[in-house]
Scaffold this motif. Structure first.
Motif, PDB file in Angstrom:
ATOM      1  N   TRP A  45     -15.094  16.524   0.024  1.00 29.64           N
ATOM      2  CA  TRP A  45     -16.545  16.668   0.123  1.00 29.64           C
ATOM      3  C   TRP A  45     -17.172  15.368   0.603  1.00 29.64           C
ATOM      4  O   TRP A  45     -16.647  14.285   0.335  1.00 29.64           O
ATOM      5  CB  TRP A  45     -17.120  16.996  -1.247  1.00 29.64           C
ATOM      6  CG  TRP A  45     -16.573  18.244  -1.868  1.00 29.64           C
ATOM      7  CD1 TRP A  45     -15.364  18.392  -2.493  1.00 29.64           C
ATOM      8  CD2 TRP A  45     -17.197  19.524  -1.923  1.00 29.64           C
ATOM      9  NE1 TRP A  45     -15.217  19.680  -2.932  1.00 29.64           N
ATOM     10  CE2 TRP A  45     -16.335  20.395  -2.599  1.00 29.64           C
ATOM     11  CE3 TRP A  45     -18.420  20.010  -1.477  1.00 29.64           C
ATOM     12  CZ2 TRP A  45     -16.636  21.731  -2.836  1.00 29.64           C
ATOM     13  CZ3 TRP A  45     -18.728  21.338  -1.707  1.00 29.64           C
ATOM     14  CH2 TRP A  45     -17.844  22.190  -2.369  1.00 29.64           C
ATOM     15  N   LEU A  46     -18.303  15.474   1.263  1.00 28.95           N
ATOM     16  CA  LEU A  46     -19.161  14.329   1.573  1.00 28.95           C
ATOM     17  C   LEU A  46     -20.491  14.578   0.882  1.00 28.95           C
ATOM     18  O   LEU A  46     -20.984  15.714   0.865  1.00 28.95           O
ATOM     19  CB  LEU A  46     -19.390  14.191   3.076  1.00 28.95           C
ATOM     20  CG  LEU A  46     -18.209  13.675   3.883  1.00 28.95           C
ATOM     21  CD1 LEU A  46     -18.537  13.708   5.378  1.00 28.95           C
ATOM     22  CD2 LEU A  46     -17.833  12.268   3.464  1.00 28.95           C
ATOM     23  N   ALA A  47     -21.057  13.521   0.307  1.00 24.97           N
ATOM     24  CA  ALA A  47     -22.315  13.682  -0.419  1.00 24.97           C
ATOM     25  C   ALA A  47     -23.283  12.560  -0.066  1.00 24.97           C
ATOM     26  O   ALA A  47     -22.876  11.430   0.197  1.00 24.97           O
ATOM     27  CB  ALA A  47     -22.068  13.689  -1.930  1.00 24.97           C
ATOM     28  N   ASP A  99     -26.757  24.768  -8.063  1.00 19.57           N
ATOM     29  CA  ASP A  99     -26.804  25.323  -6.702  1.00 19.57           C
ATOM     30  C   ASP A  99     -25.409  25.354  -6.078  1.00 19.57           C
ATOM     31  O   ASP A  99     -25.215  24.967  -4.918  1.00 19.57           O
ATOM     32  CB  ASP A  99     -27.772  24.520  -5.820  1.00 19.57           C
ATOM     33  CG  ASP A  99     -29.149  24.375  -6.447  1.00 19.57           C
ATOM     34  OD1 ASP A  99     -29.604  25.340  -7.089  1.00 19.57           O
ATOM     35  OD2 ASP A  99     -29.760  23.300  -6.307  1.00 19.57           O
ATOM     36  N   ILE A 100     -24.444  25.833  -6.829  1.00 21.23           N
ATOM     37  CA  ILE A 100     -23.046  25.836  -6.402  1.00 21.23           C
ATOM     38  C   ILE A 100     -22.790  27.001  -5.445  1.00 21.23           C
ATOM     39  O   ILE A 100     -23.102  28.151  -5.761  1.00 21.23           O
ATOM     40  CB  ILE A 100     -22.113  25.958  -7.621  1.00 21.23           C
ATOM     41  CG1 ILE A 100     -22.345  24.794  -8.598  1.00 21.23           C
ATOM     42  CG2 ILE A 100     -20.650  26.014  -7.175  1.00 21.23           C
ATOM     43  CD1 ILE A 100     -21.717  25.007  -9.969  1.00 21.23           C
ATOM     44  N   THR A 101     -22.260  26.682  -4.264  1.00 21.58           N
ATOM     45  CA  THR A 101     -21.796  27.683  -3.311  1.00 21.58           C
ATOM     46  C   THR A 101     -20.368  27.281  -2.919  1.00 21.58           C
ATOM     47  O   THR A 101     -19.917  26.184  -3.281  1.00 21.58           O
ATOM     48  CB  THR A 101     -22.681  27.749  -2.047  1.00 21.58           C
ATOM     49  OG1 THR A 101     -22.416  26.614  -1.224  1.00 21.58           O
ATOM     50  CG2 THR A 101     -24.164  27.826  -2.393  1.00 21.58           C
ATOM     51  N   PRO A 102     -19.660  28.111  -2.162  1.00 22.18           N
ATOM     52  CA  PRO A 102     -18.312  27.708  -1.746  1.00 22.18           C
ATOM     53  C   PRO A 102     -18.280  26.418  -0.923  1.00 22.18           C
ATOM     54  O   PRO A 102     -17.266  25.734  -0.886  1.00 22.18           O
ATOM     55  CB  PRO A 102     -17.824  28.902  -0.914  1.00 22.18           C
ATOM     56  CG  PRO A 102     -18.586  30.073  -1.452  1.00 22.18           C
ATOM     57  CD  PRO A 102     -19.947  29.518  -1.796  1.00 22.18           C
ATOM     58  N   ASN A 103     -19.397  26.056  -0.269  1.00 25.15           N
ATOM     59  CA  ASN A 103     -19.400  24.893   0.611  1.00 25.15           C
ATOM     60  C   ASN A 103     -20.418  23.816   0.272  1.00 25.15           C
ATOM     61  O   ASN A 103     -20.617  22.886   1.040  1.00 25.15           O
ATOM     62  CB  ASN A 103     -19.611  25.360   2.065  1.00 25.15           C
ATOM     63  CG  ASN A 103     -18.436  26.186   2.531  1.00 25.15           C
ATOM     64  OD1 ASN A 103     -17.296  25.763   2.451  1.00 25.15           O
ATOM     65  ND2 ASN A 103     -18.720  27.394   2.976  1.00 25.15           N
ATOM     66  N   SER A 104     -21.066  23.945  -0.886  1.00 20.19           N
ATOM     67  CA  SER A 104     -22.035  22.912  -1.263  1.00 20.19           C
ATOM     68  C   SER A 104     -22.299  22.968  -2.769  1.00 20.19           C
ATOM     69  O   SER A 104     -22.040  23.970  -3.428  1.00 20.19           O
ATOM     70  CB  SER A 104     -23.357  23.094  -0.498  1.00 20.19           C
ATOM     71  OG  SER A 104     -23.973  24.307  -0.865  1.00 20.19           O
ATOM     72  N   ARG A 156     -26.137  15.550  -3.200  1.00 20.25           N
ATOM     73  CA  ARG A 156     -26.052  16.807  -2.472  1.00 20.25           C
ATOM     74  C   ARG A 156     -24.768  16.762  -1.665  1.00 20.25           C
ATOM     75  O   ARG A 156     -24.643  15.980  -0.718  1.00 20.25           O
ATOM     76  CB  ARG A 156     -27.283  16.980  -1.567  1.00 20.25           C
ATOM     77  CG  ARG A 156     -28.583  17.131  -2.379  1.00 20.25           C
ATOM     78  CD  ARG A 156     -29.826  16.695  -1.657  1.00 20.25           C
ATOM     79  NE  ARG A 156     -29.802  15.374  -1.015  1.00 20.25           N
ATOM     80  CZ  ARG A 156     -29.966  14.211  -1.658  1.00 20.25           C
ATOM     81  NH1 ARG A 156     -30.145  14.177  -2.962  1.00 20.25           N
ATOM     82  NH2 ARG A 156     -29.956  13.068  -0.991  1.00 20.25           N
ATOM     83  N   ALA A 157     -23.792  17.589  -2.088  1.00 19.29           N
ATOM     84  CA  ALA A 157     -22.452  17.534  -1.489  1.00 19.29           C
ATOM     85  C   ALA A 157     -22.204  18.732  -0.585  1.00 19.29           C
ATOM     86  O   ALA A 157     -22.646  19.844  -0.881  1.00 19.29           O
ATOM     87  CB  ALA A 157     -21.403  17.484  -2.591  1.00 19.29           C
ATOM     88  N   LYS A 158     -21.488  18.464   0.500  1.00 23.01           N
ATOM     89  CA  LYS A 158     -21.060  19.518   1.418  1.00 23.01           C
ATOM     90  C   LYS A 158     -19.559  19.381   1.644  1.00 23.01           C
ATOM     91  O   LYS A 158     -19.048  18.273   1.797  1.00 23.01           O
ATOM     92  CB  LYS A 158     -21.800  19.399   2.758  1.00 23.01           C
ATOM     93  CG  LYS A 158     -23.293  19.666   2.616  1.00 23.01           C
ATOM     94  CD  LYS A 158     -23.919  19.942   3.960  1.00 23.01           C
ATOM     95  CE  LYS A 158     -25.402  20.185   3.841  1.00 23.01           C
ATOM     96  NZ  LYS A 158     -25.780  21.356   3.121  1.00 23.01           N
TER      97      LYS A 158
END
Length: 182
Positions: free
Chosen positions: A39-41, A150-155, A177-179
């Protein structure tokens, strides 16, 4: 004399890493297993005086200990092949060990940041759509919680919050805020 362990040599890292969750509690282990990957945040840190400090983070989650735990790295500044001095301001090269405990249906969390000299122990549970990690009262009498939102598969959004009134109100100390990296 060779022992049976000598006939199957494995490096430390091969012994630590796991390919996925332990089957006995695979569904429960996915609470943090959903984050496995890179991840990058972008983060904002909010001082009590209103000052905001921005930073970028390299975050990596993976399975360890025969799939019974998740270990992650939280790194800032992002290294990009460069070394950062131990005492450099803002340096965090930290690791978290997340261990599911079926006896209490919760997670033991241990975060360690050698450059800052910090060790934090927390207990975590899923509450609604969030993951809330709560630490004991610190030396100043404050409570701290770290919340995944706000957890999703990509963020996901990660919040560090502090309470000085035994949890009646919370002040946002840090927000990331991580992606997921592709």
């Amino acid at each position: 004399m060779k022992t049976s362990i000598d006939s199957n040599p494995r490096s430390f890292f091969e012994g630590l890493a796991a390919s996925g969750p332990a089957p006995e509690y695979a569904d429960r282990l996915m609470l943090y297993g959903q984050f496995v990957g890179d991840w990058l945040a972008e983060a904002d840190e909010f001082a009590a005086d209103g000052t905001v400090t921005r930073s970028q983070w390299d975050i990596r989650f993976d399975w360890v200990l025969e799939g019974r735990a998740i270990q992650d790295l939280w790194i800032t500044p992002v290294r990009n092949g460069n070394e950062v001095g131990w005492s450099e301001p803002g340096n965090r090269y930290s690791t978290t060990l997340r261990i599911y405990d079926p006896k209490i249906d919760a997670w033991h969390i241990l975060w360690i940041n050698p450059p800052g000299g910090y060790i934090t122990r927390q207990l975590a549970r899923k509450v609604g759509d969030e993951i809330i990690q709560v630490a004991d009262v610190d030396a100043s009498g404050s409570l701290t919680r770290w919340v995944y939102r706000d957890i999703t598969p990509n963020s996901f959004r990660w919040c560090n919050e502090q309470s000085v009134d035994q949890g009646k109100s919370w002040r946002l100390v840090q927000e990331m805020r991580a992606k997921r990296r592709r």
